[in-house]
Design a protein around this motif. Structure first.
Motif, PDB file in Angstrom:
ATOM      1  N   GLY A   2       0.816  -1.199   0.000  1.00 46.66           N
ATOM      2  CA  GLY A   2       0.000   0.000   0.000  1.00 46.66           C
ATOM      3  C   GLY A   2       0.850   1.249   0.000  1.00 46.66           C
ATOM      4  N   PHE A   3       0.824   1.985   1.116  1.00 49.41           N
ATOM      5  CA  PHE A   3       1.572   3.235   1.197  1.00 49.41           C
ATOM      6  C   PHE A   3       3.036   3.031   1.569  1.00 49.41           C
ATOM      7  CE2 PHE A   3      -2.853   4.611   1.940  1.00 49.41           C
ATOM      8  CZ  PHE A   3      -2.959   5.539   0.910  1.00 49.41           C
TER       9      PHE A   3
ATOM     10  N   VAL B  56       3.398   4.370  -8.163  1.00 49.31           N
ATOM     11  CA  VAL B  56       4.582   5.080  -8.635  1.00 49.31           C
ATOM     12  C   VAL B  56       5.134   6.002  -7.543  1.00 49.31           C
ATOM     13  CG1 VAL B  56       3.261   6.985  -9.659  1.00 49.31           C
ATOM     14  CG2 VAL B  56       5.557   6.442 -10.523  1.00 49.31           C
ATOM     15  N   ASN B  57       4.257   6.515  -6.682  1.00 50.45           N
ATOM     16  CA  ASN B  57       4.710   7.389  -5.599  1.00 50.45           C
ATOM     17  C   ASN B  57       5.374   6.621  -4.456  1.00 50.45           C
ATOM     18  OD1 ASN B  57       3.728   9.719  -6.888  1.00 50.45           O
ATOM     19  ND2 ASN B  57       1.669   9.381  -6.074  1.00 50.45           N
ATOM     20  N   GLN B  58       5.296   5.296  -4.509  1.00 52.01           N
ATOM     21  CA  GLN B  58       5.939   4.461  -3.493  1.00 52.01           C
ATOM     22  C   GLN B  58       7.166   3.731  -4.059  1.00 52.01           C
ATOM     23  OE1 GLN B  58       2.345   4.357  -3.830  1.00 52.01           O
ATOM     24  NE2 GLN B  58       2.414   5.931  -2.235  1.00 52.01           N
ATOM     25  N   ALA B  59       7.655   4.184  -5.209  1.00 50.62           N
ATOM     26  CA  ALA B  59       8.811   3.514  -5.820  1.00 50.62           C
ATOM     27  C   ALA B  59      10.058   3.598  -4.947  1.00 50.62           C
ATOM     28  CB  ALA B  59       9.096   4.109  -7.200  1.00 50.62           C
ATOM     29  N   PHE B  60      10.045   4.490  -3.952  1.00 48.80           N
ATOM     30  CA  PHE B  60      11.183   4.583  -3.031  1.00 48.80           C
ATOM     31  C   PHE B  60      11.415   3.275  -2.289  1.00 48.80           C
ATOM     32  CE2 PHE B  60       7.427   5.741  -0.543  1.00 48.80           C
ATOM     33  CZ  PHE B  60       7.587   4.970   0.600  1.00 48.80           C
TER      34      PHE B  60
ATOM     35  N   ILE C 171       2.961  -1.731 -10.945  1.00 48.83           N
ATOM     36  CA  ILE C 171       2.058  -0.625 -10.642  1.00 48.83           C
ATOM     37  C   ILE C 171       0.659  -0.950 -11.152  1.00 48.83           C
ATOM     38  CG2 ILE C 171       3.809   1.195 -10.640  1.00 48.83           C
ATOM     39  CD1 ILE C 171       3.093   1.816 -13.510  1.00 48.83           C
ATOM     40  N   LYS C 172      -0.341  -0.343 -10.535  1.00 47.46           N
ATOM     41  CA  LYS C 172      -1.721  -0.456 -10.986  1.00 47.46           C
ATOM     42  C   LYS C 172      -2.002   0.619 -12.034  1.00 47.46           C
ATOM     43  CE  LYS C 172      -3.815  -2.362  -6.772  1.00 47.46           C
ATOM     44  NZ  LYS C 172      -4.463  -3.531  -7.381  1.00 47.46           N
TER      45      LYS C 172
ATOM     46  N   THR D   7       9.792   5.820 -14.610  1.00 49.45           N
ATOM     47  CA  THR D   7      10.215   6.227 -13.267  1.00 49.45           C
ATOM     48  C   THR D   7      10.523   5.021 -12.396  1.00 49.45           C
ATOM     49  OG1 THR D   7       8.922   8.275 -13.368  1.00 49.45           O
ATOM     50  CG2 THR D   7       9.495   7.440 -11.175  1.00 49.45           C
ATOM     51  N   VAL D   8       9.600   4.055 -12.381  1.00 54.20           N
ATOM     52  CA  VAL D   8       9.774   2.875 -11.534  1.00 54.20           C
ATOM     53  C   VAL D   8      10.949   2.030 -12.013  1.00 54.20           C
ATOM     54  CG1 VAL D   8       8.692   0.730 -10.772  1.00 54.20           C
ATOM     55  CG2 VAL D   8       7.365   2.845 -10.803  1.00 54.20           C
TER      56      VAL D   8
END
Length: 370
Positions: A125-126, A155-159, A177-178, A203-204
């Motif tokens: 999830g996050f 994509v915002n959790q690729a970290f 990614i979804k 990005t990912v």
């Protein structure tokens, strides 16, 4: 000139003191052998006492001590792979003589991955710290049967991918990614949506260092799958063409396993369009449930997927105790055998069973103590 050659000189007499002599200095167990042996002898005179020390807890020796005059002892080494990560391992068997001499046998061994390769799949999830910790705890167990996993996030959790790489060195993490994040409100055939997905993939891929990525389209499909959305196929193909060409897409789901022929036909049409533009690896659900490997809609879906694909299918197995449609942990060797010849397969237990499934599968393939 006719005289016979002189006889060879006699061998030198054995030393007066004991001399430690090993039959070999290397032993390789490969990926299947569990026992190998070497000999210990006294190449001198008198009595030689010795002890055997091993430097890793995955190998045991017997006997571990002895006394030698003129005889030879055989030391048997036994390896125990169950608790180890897959891959190569090294150790030493050190023989210490009572006269202060030490000799070493170098040991090599491999813990094999399954064939086809099990690729456990976790949706995150996050990616908060407790979720990351749980993911890593599961990966540490799965590492005993595989060297690859799939972790999908946004994509915002690729970290999370560099964090997982640092926690699990040597383990490949396939990202994912979804697509519904981009298609909802725009449409499955939206060129703009696929342009954004193309940026997400780039990005990912850059952050994860991977050249393959899963596109999870299940939510994005729903309206089309149920006949409630009319696709503009030219527009859809135009959008797909924006996806990075240096990244192999793993496309989920592929052909529907269903008795609804219209639904199946819609997924065949969609997968063929995707195949024509980006040639992905299709994620096949045709082995997913215990009854599906020989279920006629499943065998049809698999046949169509194999025929249209230019890359190997990526089967997905539903794993756990959530109902009849999930493979029990101890039956995973059955589905592995049914997929013989395929390179790999996703094993999807869901978040709730991530740790239990890992332990259950590992214990099935490598019972404790083996």
């Amino acid at each position: 000139s006719d005289l016979p050659p002189p006889p060879p000189p006699p061998p030198p007499p054995p030393p007066l003191e004991p001399v430690l002599a090993l039959g070999t200095t290397t032993l390789d167990f490969g990926s299947t052998d569990t026992q190998r042996s070497f000999t210990v002898a006294n190449a001198g005179n008198g009595t030689l006492s010795y002890t055997v020390e091993v430097t890793a807890d995955w190998v045991t020796a017997g006997p571990t001590s002895g006394e030698l005059t003129g005889e030879t002892d055989t030391i048997t080494l036994t390896v125990h792979r169950a608790a180890l990560a897959t891959g190569p391992h090294t150790a030493r068997a050190i023989v210490h003589a009572d006269n202060g001499v030490t000799e070493t046998v170098n040991l090599t061994m491999a813990k094999p991955v399954t064939s086809p390769l099990i690729v456990p799949w976790l949706e995150m999830g996050f990616c908060e710290q407790d979720e990351i910790d749980r993911a890593v705890a599961g990966l540490q167990i799965w590492r005993r049967v595989t060297n690859t996993a799939c972790i999908t996030s946004g994509v915002n959790q690729a970290f999370v991918y560099p964090i997982l790489h640092e926690a699990m060195p040597g383990m490949r993490i396939i990202p994912g990614i979804k697509t519904s994040y981009r298609t909802i409100g725009r449409g499955l055939d939206s060129v703009e949506a696929w342009q954004l997905i193309a940026q997400d993939i780039a990005t990912v891929a850059a952050i994860s260092g991977e050249s393959e990525i899963v596109l999870e389209n299940e939510s994005a499909y729903q309206d089309y799958l149920h006949g409630n959305y009319t696709m503009n196929w030219d527009q859809f193909r135009q959008g797909l063409a924006y996806l990075p060409q240096d990244v192999v897409v793993i496309w989920y789901p592929a052909v529907a396993v269903s008795t609804d022929s219209a639904k199946v036909a819609r997924t065949v049409t969609l997968c063929q369009a995707v195949q024509d533009v980006i040639a992905p690896r299709l994620v096949s659900s045709s082995y997913g449930d215990p009854d599906w490997p020989v279920f006629p809609p499943s065998t049809y879906a698999r046949q169509v997927e194999d025929e249209m694909s230019t890359r190997p299918l990526f089967p997905v197995i539903h794993l756990g105790w959530q109902g009849w449609q999930y493979w029990p942990y101890d039956e995973t060797p059955i589905v592995i055998e049914q997929m013989n010849g395929r390179p790999d397969a996703f094993f999807y237990p869901g978040q709730a069973q991530w740790l239990d499934a890992a332990q259950g599968v590992v214990d099935t393939f490598w019972p404790p103590g083996t």
